[in-house]
Design a protein around this motif. Structure first.
Motif, PDB file in Angstrom:
ATOM      1  N   ALA A  23       4.956   5.054   2.245  1.00 16.26           N
ATOM      2  CA  ALA A  23       5.296   6.376   2.789  1.00 16.26           C
ATOM      3  C   ALA A  23       5.940   6.214   4.156  1.00 16.26           C
ATOM      4  N   ARG A  24       5.365   5.311   4.974  1.00 14.14           N
ATOM      5  CA  ARG A  24       5.899   5.122   6.318  1.00 14.14           C
ATOM      6  C   ARG A  24       7.334   4.569   6.249  1.00 14.14           C
ATOM      7  N   PRO A  39      -9.697   0.362  -0.790  1.00 10.37           N
ATOM      8  CA  PRO A  39      -8.246   0.197  -0.636  1.00 10.37           C
ATOM      9  C   PRO A  39      -7.674  -0.482  -1.882  1.00 10.37           C
ATOM     10  N   THR A  73       0.826  -1.207   0.000  1.00 10.40           N
ATOM     11  CA  THR A  73       0.000   0.000   0.000  1.00 10.40           C
ATOM     12  C   THR A  73       0.860   1.256   0.000  1.00 10.40           C
ATOM     13  N   ARG A  74       0.287   2.314  -0.558  1.00  9.85           N
ATOM     14  CA  ARG A  74       1.017   3.578  -0.619  1.00  9.85           C
ATOM     15  C   ARG A  74       1.283   4.118   0.781  1.00  9.85           C
ATOM     16  N   THR A  75       0.330   3.890   1.702  1.00  7.94           N
ATOM     17  CA  THR A  75       0.499   4.363   3.076  1.00  7.94           C
ATOM     18  C   THR A  75       1.735   3.727   3.708  1.00  7.94           C
ATOM     19  N   GLU A  76       1.848   2.399   3.514  1.00 10.99           N
ATOM     20  CA  GLU A  76       2.978   1.666   4.071  1.00 10.99           C
ATOM     21  C   GLU A  76       4.301   2.119   3.434  1.00 10.99           C
ATOM     22  N   ARG A  87      -4.386  -2.451  -3.589  1.00  9.27           N
ATOM     23  CA  ARG A  87      -3.136  -3.142  -3.282  1.00  9.27           C
ATOM     24  C   ARG A  87      -2.208  -3.105  -4.482  1.00  9.27           C
ATOM     25  N   ALA A 127       3.029   8.750  -4.185  1.00  8.50           N
ATOM     26  CA  ALA A 127       2.019   8.599  -5.232  1.00  8.50           C
ATOM     27  C   ALA A 127       2.620   8.854  -6.613  1.00  8.50           C
ATOM     28  N   SER A 172       6.916  11.747   1.599  1.00  9.44           N
ATOM     29  CA  SER A 172       5.550  12.231   1.795  1.00  9.44           C
ATOM     30  C   SER A 172       4.592  11.393   0.944  1.00  9.44           C
ATOM     31  N   ARG A 173       3.287  11.374   1.314  1.00  9.54           N
ATOM     32  CA  ARG A 173       2.327  10.601   0.532  1.00  9.54           C
ATOM     33  C   ARG A 173       2.266  11.058  -0.922  1.00  9.54           C
TER      34      ARG A 173
END
Lengths: 377, 377
Positions: free
Chosen positions: A17-18, A54, A12-15, A56, A28, A23-24
Motif C-alpha cells: 500500500a505504501r 503477520p 506485506t500488504r502494508t508495504e 508474508r 487487499a 488504499s489498503r
C-alpha cells in the motif's frame, strides 16, 4: 503489485500500500486475486504481536509453467520452466529446426506433454510457450526469414501450438534468446548493456542495450560474422565477400585448420575438449582465433559500449585460450573509454542459455501488468 | 492526457475520456490544470449543435520555451525553442566548448537572455535547458569524460544555470543530440531504429534503437571513427592504432589529401563547396572517402539493422558524391537482410540537428507525465 512481489520481494500488504499509493482495501483485493490465480502465496510468519498474525506474501514460482525450446540446425533442447524462470525438467532432442515446422511442432508438443507429466504438472498449468530458432524473427510471433529454413517462413506456429496449449506463443532468434538468458543471469549485477556472442559453426551476436534485447528494424540485428577482419583479405566467405571473421575464425574454419594438425578430429566438441586438455597445437589455434574475434569485437565494443561481453556457443567450451585471445585484442584495439570497466567473460548458463532466455522472454510478457490485468475479472 | 493532446492531436474532452478511461469530470479537472499551466489552449470550433458550442483543445507550443545550445570545439549554435520543439530564434556563436565552462556558461546565459527578449519571452517562460557538447556524458546531468575538454570534467553546470533559470538542465554528447534531432524529424515515418553518422573532422555515430538514444554503459556508445578499414593498414591514426576510418576518410584526412590537388583549400567548408560545384578532383576524393566510410558503415548496419542511416556533419555538405560512395559500399558489403528496406540519406536538419535534438531531449523530460504531475498542485 505483482511486479513488486516478484521482482522486489515486497512481502506485506502494508508495504504494498505504501509503495503503490493504493488504499489498503484496494491492495487487499488485488492480492487476493493474485492468490486465486496461483501467482502469490501467503504464509503466517513470526510470532504474533497480538491480533492477527503477520502474513508474508511471496511470488509463487510453482504456480504455473512455461514450455520452452531452443532449436539449432542439427539438434535442440527443450524444457518445462516454472514461473520464476527456473528449469524444472529438461531434455535434449535430435529435433532440429531444419526438419521444418510440420515435423518439428507436433513432436515438440508431444515431448512437452511428456515433460509436464514428469514434472507433475498438466496442460492447465501452462501460461506461455517460447521457441528459439536459428532465423530472423521480425516480431515476437511472426517468423520472417529463416536463412536456410525456408519451410518455417510464414508457418502458422501460434495456431498449431494453441490447439494443445491455448496460451501466448513467442518466437525469437536463437542468439537473441541466449542473450536474453545471459542478461537474466546478470540482472542482479545491474547489467543493462550486454553483448552476447555465440561462437559456434558461425558467429552471431545478441544486443542487450538499455535493459532490453534490440532486434533492429527487421529483426536482423546482431549480424557479426560477416565483419571483415583487418588483414583478412584473401579468405573467401560463403556470403560472397572475403575476409569475414566467420570465414577466418568461425567454428567450421577452425575445425578445418585444426584437422591439418589433428586429422582425427570429428567435430567442435572434440576440438574444444582437446583445447581444454591443453593440446598445444589446438590451444594455439584457438587462442589465435580468439585474437581475430577480438579484433572484430573491439569494433562492436566501441560502437555499443556494453558493460560486459559474454562469450557463448560450442566454441566457448574452449574457454581459457579463447577468452584470453579475445581479451588481448579487445583491450588493445578498442578505445580506453569503451574498455574502462568492461568485462569479457564466458557464458554463465552454457547450454541452458537459450532455454532460460526463452523462459524469460515468455514470463516478461505473460507476467506483465497488462497480461495480469487481463486475467483478472 | 497531455501526451494524447500533444502527440496524437486529441482535441475534445469527450475523446480524452474515452481514450484514457477516466471519468468526464476527472478529464475536465486535468484539462483545466493544463490550461492554467499554459500547456493547452482551447477555442470554440464549428457551429453549435445546440447547447454549449464544441470546444477544441490544442497543445500550446508557445506556452513556454526551452533554451538550447550545441557547442563544438571551435564554434557553436544556440537557440530558444518553443514547447513544440521548433526554433523561435537562433544564433551562431564563436563560443566553443574548448574555452571551458567558467568562460562559456556565463556567456551562454547572457546570450540566451538576449534571445529570450528578442522572442518576446522572459525567464519565467523557460521550462528547461539542454546543451550538446563534444564529450562523453554518463548521465544526462553529469559530465564524465570530455576528450580534449578537461575543464568541463565534473563542472557544476546545473547549479550555475539554475542561478539564472531554475529549471532542469540536460547535457549530452553532440553527436547524440544530432541523432535525437534527426530521429525527431523522422518520427512521423515511424522510424524506431536510426543510425546517425557525423562526418566532420572526425567521424562519430549516434544510435537510436527501439525508439530511444542508446548511450551504452558509460555514455561512450557511438564510437565509429576508430573502426579499422579493410586494407587500411599503414595509415597511422591519432588513437595509436592504424588503418582507422577516421585517419583514412575523416575530414582532416580528406582535406589534407585534397590540398595535394587544390593547395588553396582553407577548410572543409571550402572543400564541400568545391565538391558541390563539381570540381572533378574533389568529387573523386569525396566519393572514394564515401566508399571507405561505407565499408565501415556496413559493419554497423549488419550489427544494428537500422531502417535508416542519416549522414550529417560538415562533410555532408558534399552530399551527392559522398552519399553515392557510402551507398555503393554498404549495399555491397552488408547482408541482404540488413539492407532490405534500408535507406541511406543526408541529414534533414543540417546545422539545426543539434539544436532540435537538444530541444527534443529537454521536452521529452519536462513534458513527461511525471514532470507534469509534479507541476500540478
Amino acid at each position: 503489485v505483482l511486479r513488486l512481489i516478484r521482482e522486489d520481494g515486497v512481502a506485506t500488504r502494508t508495504e504494498l500500500a505504501r509503495l503503490t499509493g493504493l488504499s489498503r482495501p484496494a491492495v487487499a483485493v488485488r492480492v487476493s486475486e493474485l492468490i486465486t490465480q496461483g501467482l502469490v502465496t501467503e504464509r503466517a510468519h513470526g510470532p504474533s504481536t497480538g491480533g492477527r498474525p503477520p502474513v508474508r506474501l511471496a511470488f509463487n514460482g510453482s504456480g504455473g509453467a512455461v514450455l520452452v525450446a531452443s532449436l539449432g540446425y542439427s539438434h535442440g533442447h527443450l524444457a518445462v520452466c516454472d514461473l520464476a524462470g527456473e528449469i524444472v525438467v529438461m531434455d535434449e532432442t535430435r529435433l532440429a529446426a531444419e526438419r521444418g515446422p510440420e515435423m518439428v511442432l507436433p513432436a515438440l508438443l508431444d515431448r512437452w506433454a511428456g515433460l509436464l507429466t514428469e514434472a507433475g504438472l498438466s496442460a492447465a498449468d501452462v501460461r506461455g510457450v517460447a521457441i528459439g530458432l536459428p532465423g530472423t524473427v521480425e516480431e515476437a510471433s511472426s517468423f520472417l526469414e529463416p536463412p536456410g529454413l525456408p519451410r518455417w517462413e510464414g508457418a502458422a506456429i501460434g495456431p498449431v501450438v494453441a490447439q494443445r496449449f491455448p496460451v501466448p506463443v513467442f518466437l525469437d532468434n536463437d542468439v537473441n534468446v541466449m542473450a536474453i538468458g545471459e542478461h537474466h543471469a546478470h540482472r542482479a549485477d545491474g547489467v543493462d548493456d550486454l553483448l552476447f556472442v555465440k561462437l559456434s559453426t558461425g558467429i552471431g551476436a545478441g544486443l542487450i542495450l538499455g535493459g532490453a534485447i534490440r532486434r533492429g528494424s527487421l529483426g536482423a540485428a546482431g549480424e557479426l560474422g560477416h565483419t571483415p577482419v583487418p588483414d583478412g583479405r584473401g579468405v573467401p566467405c560463403r556470403c560472397g565477400n572475403d575476409g569475414c571473421i566467420e570465414a577466418i575464425a568461425g567454428g567450421a574454419a577452425l575445425l578445418e585448420r585444426a584437422r591439418l594438425k589433428r586429422p582425427e578430429l570429428a567435430d567442435l566438441t572434440e576440438l574444444t575438449a582437446l583445447a581444454r586438455a591443453g593440446d598445444p597445437a589446438v590451444v594455439a589455434l584457438v587462442r589465435e582465433a580468439g585474437r581475430r574475434i577480438g579484433e572484430v569485437l573491439a569494433i562492436a565494443v566501441n560502437l555499443l559500449n556494453p558493460s560486459i561481453v559474454v562469450l557463448g556457443g560450442d566454441l566457448a567450451g574452449a574457454y581459457d585460450p579463447l577468452v584470453a585471445g579475445v581479451r588481448e585484442s579487445v583491450y588493445q584495439r578498442a578505445t580506453a573509454r569503451a574498455t574502462r570497466r568492461l568485462r569479457i567473460e564466458p557464458s554463465r548458463l552454457g547450454d541452458n542459455a537459450g532455454l532460460i532466455g526463452c523462459a524469460t522472454l515468455a514470463l516478461d510478457q505473460v507476467l506483465a501488468p497488462e497480461s495480469i490485468d487481463a486475467l483478472i475479472p
